[in-house]
Design an enzyme around this catalytic site. Sequence first.
Site, PDB file in Angstrom:
ATOM      1  N   TRP A  37      21.104 -51.435  72.763  1.00  0.00           N
ATOM      2  CA  TRP A  37      21.246 -52.509  73.746  1.00  0.00           C
ATOM      3  C   TRP A  37      20.917 -51.856  75.069  1.00  0.00           C
ATOM      4  O   TRP A  37      21.680 -51.038  75.571  1.00  0.00           O
ATOM      5  CB  TRP A  37      22.674 -53.043  73.721  1.00  0.00           C
ATOM      6  CG  TRP A  37      22.892 -54.240  74.580  1.00  0.00           C
ATOM      7  CD1 TRP A  37      22.628 -55.538  74.252  1.00  0.00           C
ATOM      8  CD2 TRP A  37      23.447 -54.256  75.898  1.00  0.00           C
ATOM      9  NE1 TRP A  37      22.986 -56.359  75.295  1.00  0.00           N
ATOM     10  CE2 TRP A  37      23.484 -55.603  76.318  1.00  0.00           C
ATOM     11  CE3 TRP A  37      23.915 -53.290  76.777  1.00  0.00           C
ATOM     12  CZ2 TRP A  37      23.972 -56.004  77.565  1.00  0.00           C
ATOM     13  CZ3 TRP A  37      24.396 -53.676  78.026  1.00  0.00           C
ATOM     14  CH2 TRP A  37      24.423 -55.023  78.402  1.00  0.00           C
ATOM     15  N   LYS A  46      28.146 -57.242  70.935  1.00  0.00           N
ATOM     16  CA  LYS A  46      29.523 -57.515  70.528  1.00  0.00           C
ATOM     17  C   LYS A  46      30.522 -56.713  71.336  1.00  0.00           C
ATOM     18  O   LYS A  46      31.608 -57.161  71.627  1.00  0.00           O
ATOM     19  CB  LYS A  46      29.660 -57.184  69.038  1.00  0.00           C
ATOM     20  CG  LYS A  46      30.996 -57.551  68.447  1.00  0.00           C
ATOM     21  CD  LYS A  46      31.104 -59.044  68.261  1.00  0.00           C
ATOM     22  CE  LYS A  46      32.471 -59.476  67.803  1.00  0.00           C
ATOM     23  NZ  LYS A  46      32.752 -60.849  68.226  1.00  0.00           N
ATOM     24  N   GLU A  49      26.394 -69.342  74.905  1.00  0.00           N
ATOM     25  CA  GLU A  49      25.966 -68.029  74.440  1.00  0.00           C
ATOM     26  C   GLU A  49      25.121 -68.077  73.180  1.00  0.00           C
ATOM     27  O   GLU A  49      24.266 -67.223  73.000  1.00  0.00           O
ATOM     28  CB  GLU A  49      27.139 -67.049  74.308  1.00  0.00           C
ATOM     29  CG  GLU A  49      28.151 -67.403  73.277  1.00  0.00           C
ATOM     30  CD  GLU A  49      29.327 -66.433  73.260  1.00  0.00           C
ATOM     31  OE1 GLU A  49      29.166 -65.277  73.652  1.00  0.00           O
ATOM     32  OE2 GLU A  49      30.416 -66.838  72.832  1.00  0.00           O
ATOM     33  N   CYS A 108      25.200 -50.164  72.058  1.00  0.00           N
ATOM     34  CA  CYS A 108      24.406 -49.421  71.084  1.00  0.00           C
ATOM     35  C   CYS A 108      25.292 -48.972  69.914  1.00  0.00           C
ATOM     36  O   CYS A 108      26.489 -48.769  70.078  1.00  0.00           O
ATOM     37  CB  CYS A 108      23.736 -48.163  71.642  1.00  0.00           C
ATOM     38  SG  CYS A 108      22.760 -48.490  73.114  1.00  0.00           S
ATOM     39  N   ASN A 122      25.117 -43.486  72.760  1.00  0.00           N
ATOM     40  CA  ASN A 122      25.663 -44.790  73.143  1.00  0.00           C
ATOM     41  C   ASN A 122      26.443 -44.552  74.436  1.00  0.00           C
ATOM     42  O   ASN A 122      27.398 -43.794  74.438  1.00  0.00           O
ATOM     43  CB  ASN A 122      26.576 -45.289  72.017  1.00  0.00           C
ATOM     44  CG  ASN A 122      27.493 -46.414  72.450  1.00  0.00           C
ATOM     45  OD1 ASN A 122      28.582 -46.559  71.927  1.00  0.00           O
ATOM     46  ND2 ASN A 122      27.080 -47.221  73.392  1.00  0.00           N
ATOM     47  N   GLY A 123      26.013 -45.207  75.531  1.00  0.00           N
ATOM     48  CA  GLY A 123      26.719 -45.031  76.800  1.00  0.00           C
ATOM     49  C   GLY A 123      25.739 -44.959  77.959  1.00  0.00           C
ATOM     50  O   GLY A 123      24.588 -45.378  77.822  1.00  0.00           O
ATOM     51  N   GLU A 157      36.303 -72.259  76.740  1.00  0.00           N
ATOM     52  CA  GLU A 157      35.848 -71.519  75.565  1.00  0.00           C
ATOM     53  C   GLU A 157      34.750 -72.297  74.826  1.00  0.00           C
ATOM     54  O   GLU A 157      33.755 -71.723  74.379  1.00  0.00           O
ATOM     55  CB  GLU A 157      37.056 -71.215  74.658  1.00  0.00           C
ATOM     56  CG  GLU A 157      36.750 -70.559  73.327  1.00  0.00           C
ATOM     57  CD  GLU A 157      36.062 -69.197  73.422  1.00  0.00           C
ATOM     58  OE1 GLU A 157      35.932 -68.646  74.525  1.00  0.00           O
ATOM     59  OE2 GLU A 157      35.613 -68.710  72.379  1.00  0.00           O
ATOM     60  N   ARG A 205      26.397 -54.327  67.913  1.00  0.00           N
ATOM     61  CA  ARG A 205      26.566 -53.543  69.143  1.00  0.00           C
ATOM     62  C   ARG A 205      25.304 -53.521  70.001  1.00  0.00           C
ATOM     63  O   ARG A 205      25.309 -53.013  71.109  1.00  0.00           O
ATOM     64  CB  ARG A 205      26.943 -52.098  68.784  1.00  0.00           C
ATOM     65  CG  ARG A 205      28.200 -51.981  67.963  1.00  0.00           C
ATOM     66  CD  ARG A 205      28.500 -50.531  67.671  1.00  0.00           C
ATOM     67  NE  ARG A 205      28.678 -49.787  68.896  1.00  0.00           N
ATOM     68  CZ  ARG A 205      29.808 -49.729  69.577  1.00  0.00           C
ATOM     69  NH1 ARG A 205      30.868 -50.366  69.130  1.00  0.00           N
ATOM     70  NH2 ARG A 205      29.888 -49.039  70.685  1.00  0.00           N
ATOM     71  N   HIS A 254      36.359 -84.070  91.502  1.00  0.00           N
ATOM     72  CA  HIS A 254      36.124 -83.303  92.725  1.00  0.00           C
ATOM     73  C   HIS A 254      34.739 -82.661  92.722  1.00  0.00           C
ATOM     74  O   HIS A 254      34.503 -81.678  93.426  1.00  0.00           O
ATOM     75  CB  HIS A 254      37.216 -82.240  92.890  1.00  0.00           C
ATOM     76  CG  HIS A 254      38.588 -82.834  92.995  1.00  0.00           C
ATOM     77  ND1 HIS A 254      39.022 -83.506  94.115  1.00  0.00           N
ATOM     78  CD2 HIS A 254      39.599 -82.906  92.095  1.00  0.00           C
ATOM     79  CE1 HIS A 254      40.251 -83.946  93.909  1.00  0.00           C
ATOM     80  NE2 HIS A 254      40.621 -83.596  92.686  1.00  0.00           N
ATOM     81  N   LYS A 292      30.986 -70.889  74.170  1.00  0.00           N
ATOM     82  CA  LYS A 292      30.392 -70.773  72.836  1.00  0.00           C
ATOM     83  C   LYS A 292      29.010 -71.417  72.814  1.00  0.00           C
ATOM     84  O   LYS A 292      28.061 -70.864  72.272  1.00  0.00           O
ATOM     85  CB  LYS A 292      31.253 -71.452  71.756  1.00  0.00           C
ATOM     86  CG  LYS A 292      32.514 -70.777  71.343  1.00  0.00           C
ATOM     87  CD  LYS A 292      32.336 -69.526  70.514  1.00  0.00           C
ATOM     88  CE  LYS A 292      32.220 -68.314  71.391  1.00  0.00           C
ATOM     89  NZ  LYS A 292      33.413 -67.638  71.779  1.00  0.00           N
TER      90      LYS A 292
HETATM   91  C1  F6R Z   1      32.209 -64.440  73.676  1.00  0.00           C
HETATM   92  C2  F6R Z   1      32.475 -63.022  73.518  1.00  0.00           C
HETATM   93  C3  F6R Z   1      32.680 -62.192  74.742  1.00  0.00           C
HETATM   94  C4  F6R Z   1      33.887 -61.253  74.524  1.00  0.00           C
HETATM   95  C5  F6R Z   1      34.027 -60.292  75.710  1.00  0.00           C
HETATM   96  C6  F6R Z   1      35.257 -59.413  75.573  1.00  0.00           C
HETATM   97  O1  F6R Z   1      32.070 -65.065  72.453  1.00  0.00           O
HETATM   98  O2  F6R Z   1      32.520 -62.531  72.442  1.00  0.00           O
HETATM   99  O3  F6R Z   1      32.868 -62.991  75.864  1.00  0.00           O
HETATM  100  O4  F6R Z   1      35.031 -62.031  74.377  1.00  0.00           O
HETATM  101  O5  F6R Z   1      32.887 -59.490  75.800  1.00  0.00           O
HETATM  102  O6  F6R Z   1      35.192 -58.641  74.426  1.00  0.00           O
HETATM  103  P1  F6R Z   1      36.477 -57.960  73.811  1.00  0.00           P
HETATM  104  O7  F6R Z   1      37.399 -59.042  73.380  1.00  0.00           O
HETATM  105  O8  F6R Z   1      35.966 -57.149  72.678  1.00  0.00           O
HETATM  106  O9  F6R Z   1      37.091 -57.135  74.897  1.00  0.00           O
END
Ligand code: F6R
Length: 615
Positions: free
Chosen positions: A75, A610, A495, A2, A101-102, A488, A27, A511, A492
């Site tokens: 969120w 995020k 998500e 949030c 937020n929390g 990775e 957020r 395997h 990407k």
């Molecule tokens: C994927 C992504 C998430 C963050 C994860 C950790 O694209 O953004 O997997 O990498 O939530 O976030 P941070 O790096 O902010 O601790």
Amino acid sequence: MCGIVGYIGHQEAYPIIINGLQRLEYRGYDSAGIALYDGTNIKLSKTKGKVSDLKNKIESEISTDGTLGIGHTRWATHGVPNDVNSHPHSSNSGDLVIIHNGIIENYDSLKKELIKRGYTFKSDTDTEVLINLIEDVQKSENLKLGKAVQIALNQVVGAYAIAVFDKKKPNEIVVAKLGSPLAIGIGDDEFFIASDASPFIEYTKNAIYLEDKEMAIIRRGKKIKVRKIENDTEVDPYIQELKLNLEQIEKGGYEHFMLKEIFEQPSAILDTFRGRLLSNEAIIKMVGVEDNMKKFLAADRIIIVACGTSWHAGLVAEYIFEDLARIPVEVEYASEFRYRNPVITEKDVVIAISQSGETADTLAAIKLAKSKGAFVFGVCNVVGSTIARETHAGAYTHAGPEIGVASTKAFTTQITVLTLIALRLARAKGTMSSSEFRHHLIELETIPGKVEEALKSDAYVETVSEIYKDSKNFLYLGRGFNFPVALEGALKLKEISYIHAEGYPAAEMKHGPIALIDEQMPVVVIATKKGHYEKVVSNIQEIKSRKGKIIGIVTKGDTSVKELADHVIEVPDTLECLSPLLTTIPLQLLSYHIAVMLNKNVDQPRNLAKSVTVE
Ligand code: F6R
């Protein structure tokens, strides 16, 4: 998660709050709301959906005048995203209003107590419990708002960044923080409140970042009072000068933040090593490493803790540290590490990686490692973030704000910082000759230019994306340094396009995952010249003989893979340990274009946020 925003001063609060919420949508973006106060009436509007939905609704619903207000973009944690569960929440009397937020973990028992005392609840949220608890305390002891907030928070278990105001006090907002970020911008007779500084960056460069267990009483035209929540002692707050500017947080002509951030990588990587990598003098200067060199050199091992993309950067670092500096490395999901009763001693160095610097699991892993006596080093992007402050020392990535929820430039700049550390330690330990060291520095310096060149594949990647956009599954394969890049790439795609994708070490394919391969299955194979090339070519043969569709990520000028693959995307040649910085680029572009073609919300994918400040 949030985002929260607040304002008290001489300007109209509404435009400041609505713009601020838009900047904080990374957020959370499942519902939004605002409460404005014109000195007589509290005007509240909230809705399920994005801040733009709120904007469309609000102007027909309430008059937006008033120089005090608070806003929230959500969120969901407790209660589904709907209008009623959206913030702000009011107390039963209607006098108190809160944004939060929390998570209030003991909300259920508090709620039962309040119900016994006659309180009623409209929403399913923990936040509505908190505002009524504050009201209950305030009424039963006839207290000022600040005191009531303090007493109530001492009964709460959980995490919060809150802003509260009281209809009876038209010149005051009370804020408090534990576990979620809260910044206060200090202007000329005006104050801004936000989860980070982006909502108020055009108004002031001076900010206070509240520490955990601190609260502040913000009064119009008066000096801010900061206090410890636990014992009421006054704190002299540190006023920080902000370096962020408005351009850094706007889209700058790109359709999406993610695309902007992908294309910012040459300059972001340059900013990461600027002033640290001095190739002429053959030195790496990193204060946090230098000051703690003894600890690094005495370490039995390095434990890396992180989540998501940052965890993938940690995996790349494992290969780099072990190869260059010959230090054993373990890479742990922070969420597993913290609950596993891990063996940690004072001889361990823990490196915590986090773009946001706010990830709850990573923060908890840091606290655990510190409690066992380990030295903890942070690699964060957000300056002044909680993780940056909680660690003993650290190095910022200097990638600039990353707004797109899918992490891109954070990943490559994290790898850059970790490579610099590994090189510095390798030199200190004598595991690299001075000529090898110098060669690595010179090569690292060429990476921004090579990323620029890799980005030129964008149009071709778009064509490839068109061909495979309707695939239901993808497989990503890589070996050695590029195995984490395969993970990775798959993350990407998942998500932002919601297509199922798996990343595997290429040799592991036989395997199990090979059973999935048929003519419907696109397989993205990272097959750069220096990374076990012949072995990967054999894996490509195995895919081809099962009719899988091959998208090869190859070194410029490659001919062998070209003959086997359906498509090849070239990246410039570099040292094997630096190749993830280049092979990542086409994978980011592939996921981006597929998501755009599928009409997905690239910058704000469903169910994600995020900054993951909940467990
Ligand atoms: C994927 C992504 C998430 C963050 C994860 C950790 O694209 O953004 O997997 O990498 O939530 O976030 P941070 O790096 O902010 O601790």
